[in-house]
Enzyme design. Structure first.
Site, PDB file in Angstrom:
ATOM      1  N   LYS A  24       0.907  -1.363  -0.034  1.00 39.95           N
ATOM      2  CA  LYS A  24      -0.022  -0.016  -0.097  1.00 39.95           C
ATOM      3  C   LYS A  24       0.837   1.232   0.188  1.00 39.95           C
ATOM      4  O   LYS A  24       0.654   2.379  -0.632  1.00 39.95           O
ATOM      5  CB  LYS A  24      -0.863  -0.130   1.079  1.00 39.95           C
ATOM      6  CG  LYS A  24      -2.028  -0.919   0.841  1.00 39.95           C
ATOM      7  CD  LYS A  24      -2.790  -1.335   2.246  1.00 39.95           C
ATOM      8  CE  LYS A  24      -3.853  -2.713   2.022  1.00 39.95           C
ATOM      9  NZ  LYS A  24      -4.635  -2.965   3.004  1.00 39.95           N
ATOM     10  N   GLN A  43      -5.133  -1.841   9.174  1.00 40.07           N
ATOM     11  CA  GLN A  43      -5.005  -3.240   8.509  1.00 40.07           C
ATOM     12  C   GLN A  43      -5.781  -4.290   9.483  1.00 40.07           C
ATOM     13  O   GLN A  43      -5.436  -4.254  10.641  1.00 40.07           O
ATOM     14  CB  GLN A  43      -3.719  -3.473   8.358  1.00 40.07           C
ATOM     15  CG  GLN A  43      -3.467  -4.966   7.477  1.00 40.07           C
ATOM     16  CD  GLN A  43      -3.676  -4.851   5.962  1.00 40.07           C
ATOM     17  OE1 GLN A  43      -3.722  -3.760   5.317  1.00 40.07           O
ATOM     18  NE2 GLN A  43      -4.393  -5.869   5.534  1.00 40.07           N
ATOM     19  N   ASP A  71     -11.687   2.263   3.165  1.00 38.46           N
ATOM     20  CA  ASP A  71     -11.980   0.847   2.961  1.00 38.46           C
ATOM     21  C   ASP A  71     -13.519   0.520   2.405  1.00 38.46           C
ATOM     22  O   ASP A  71     -13.885  -0.579   2.352  1.00 38.46           O
ATOM     23  CB  ASP A  71     -11.631   0.078   4.143  1.00 38.46           C
ATOM     24  CG  ASP A  71     -10.240  -0.693   4.188  1.00 38.46           C
ATOM     25  OD1 ASP A  71      -9.831  -1.285   3.144  1.00 38.46           O
ATOM     26  OD2 ASP A  71      -9.762  -0.691   5.517  1.00 38.46           O
TER      27      ASP A  71
HETATM   28  N1  GUN Z   1      -6.968  -7.255   5.708  1.00 37.17           N
HETATM   29  C1  GUN Z   1      -7.180  -8.001   4.499  1.00 37.17           C
HETATM   30  N2  GUN Z   1      -7.631  -7.254   3.590  1.00 37.17           N
HETATM   31  C2  GUN Z   1      -7.994  -6.060   3.980  1.00 37.17           C
HETATM   32  C3  GUN Z   1      -8.507  -4.657   3.229  1.00 37.17           C
HETATM   33  O1  GUN Z   1      -9.070  -4.666   2.298  1.00 37.17           O
HETATM   34  N3  GUN Z   1      -8.651  -3.623   4.158  1.00 37.17           N
HETATM   35  C4  GUN Z   1      -7.932  -3.615   5.588  1.00 37.17           C
HETATM   36  N4  GUN Z   1      -8.123  -2.640   6.454  1.00 37.17           N
HETATM   37  N5  GUN Z   1      -7.568  -4.896   5.883  1.00 37.17           N
HETATM   38  C5  GUN Z   1      -7.475  -5.835   5.070  1.00 37.17           C
END
Ligand code: GUN
Length: 281
Positions: A53, A97, A120
């Site tokens: 990211k 996350q 998200d």
């Molecule tokens: N963990 C696995 N996929 C995601 C996601 O798309 N966003 C977040 N915040 N955590 C994750």
């Protein structure tokens, strides 16, 4: 017959290029999109996602901040950080996350993120907007799948779509986006009877199960579009929910890695750009 590979890496590079151009336009108006990524603990898979990211932010010309909190951090400490970021004008998007350590409530953390910074699209208000079809942010993984379908001119309209998995992050919103595009959607899960039979009816099959090579050729209609959302580790190697032999039966398929994964992060960038636009107003 051998299936056409849906190249998420190439499409991601193209979309990130478009986002970078838009970032330059925004900068002329004095705004640089900013994303804060929070990681609690040391889960190795999460560390990889967070690193990817950060890289994507750099490619898109964004400002980014990364916060790594120890696994023992309290919920109050995490909520305190989120509140600071909610108020920080340089930060347009906040991503915490998941999964979080067991002693922290994911619901409480998601609810604490300011709606306009919920890139998200996990907040219950944003989830509700997706249900209605009137949304600012699309959930990243399903949105990435929809962009891949569009790129390869695959229209869900009137088609039989089967989603395996009913998570809040992927299965449920994926089903909703396919429904918005007039697909006839069936959601399957661990208790579904006659799973293989239902999957074999799918024109578009989305696997979001979290089990390596769960979808076998016997579950796929010849010529179907097979989308693999799986990110499983087997002996240190990343592999999807779909067995490689499915490529012999399917019409289109997404590879792992290089299919849905890069698109998910690119959609996060798109949401951050949108958040910056929304917060300029
Ligand atoms: N963990 C696995 N996929 C995601 C996601 O798309 N966003 C977040 N915040 N955590 C994750």
């Amino acid at each position: 017959m051998s299936a056409i590979l849906m190249d998420g890496k190439a499409l991601s590079a193209k979309v990130r290029g478009q986002i970078l151009e838009e970032t330059h336009r925004l900068e002329e108006q004095g705004v640089r999109p900013g994303l804060a990524v929070i990681l609690v603990g040391e889960d190795p898979a999460s560390q990889v996602y967070v690193r990817n990211k950060e890289k994507a932010c750099a490619e898109c010309g964004f400002y980014s901040e990364k916060y790594v909190l120890p696994a023992e951090s309290t919920q109050e400490e995490l909520l305190g950080l989120i509140e600071e970021l909610n108020q920080n004008p340089r930060i347009h998007g906040i991503l915490c996350q998941l999964p979080l350590p067991k002693h922290i409530s994911e619901e409480a953390v998601i609810a604490a993120i300011r709606l306009e910074k919920d890139v998200d699209a996990f907040h219950s208000s944003n989830v509700g907007k997706i249900m209605i079809g009137d949304f600012d942010f699309l959930p990243c993984t399903p949105a990435g799948v929809m962009e891949l379908l569009d790129e390869y001119q695959i229209d869900p309209n009137g088609k039989r779509c089967v989603v395996i998995g009913r998570s809040n992050i992927v299965g449920k919103p994926m089903s909703m986006l396919l429904l918005h595009r007039h697909g006839t959607v069936t959601i399957c899960h661990s208790r579904t009877e006659n799973l293989a039979e239902i999957c074999r009816e799918a024109d578009i099959l989305v696997a979001a199960v979290g089990r390596a090579h769960f979808v076998t050729p016997a579950m796929v209609k010849p010529g179907a579009v097979v989308i693999d959302v799986g990110m499983n580790r087997e002996n240190g190697k990343l592999c999807g929910d779909v067995a490689p032999e499915v490529a012999e039966v399917a019409g289109y398929f997404t590879p792992v890695p290089g299919g849905v994964g890069p698109m998910t992060i690119t959609m996060l960038m798109k949401n951050t750009l949108k958040a910056a636009h929304l917060q300029m107003k």
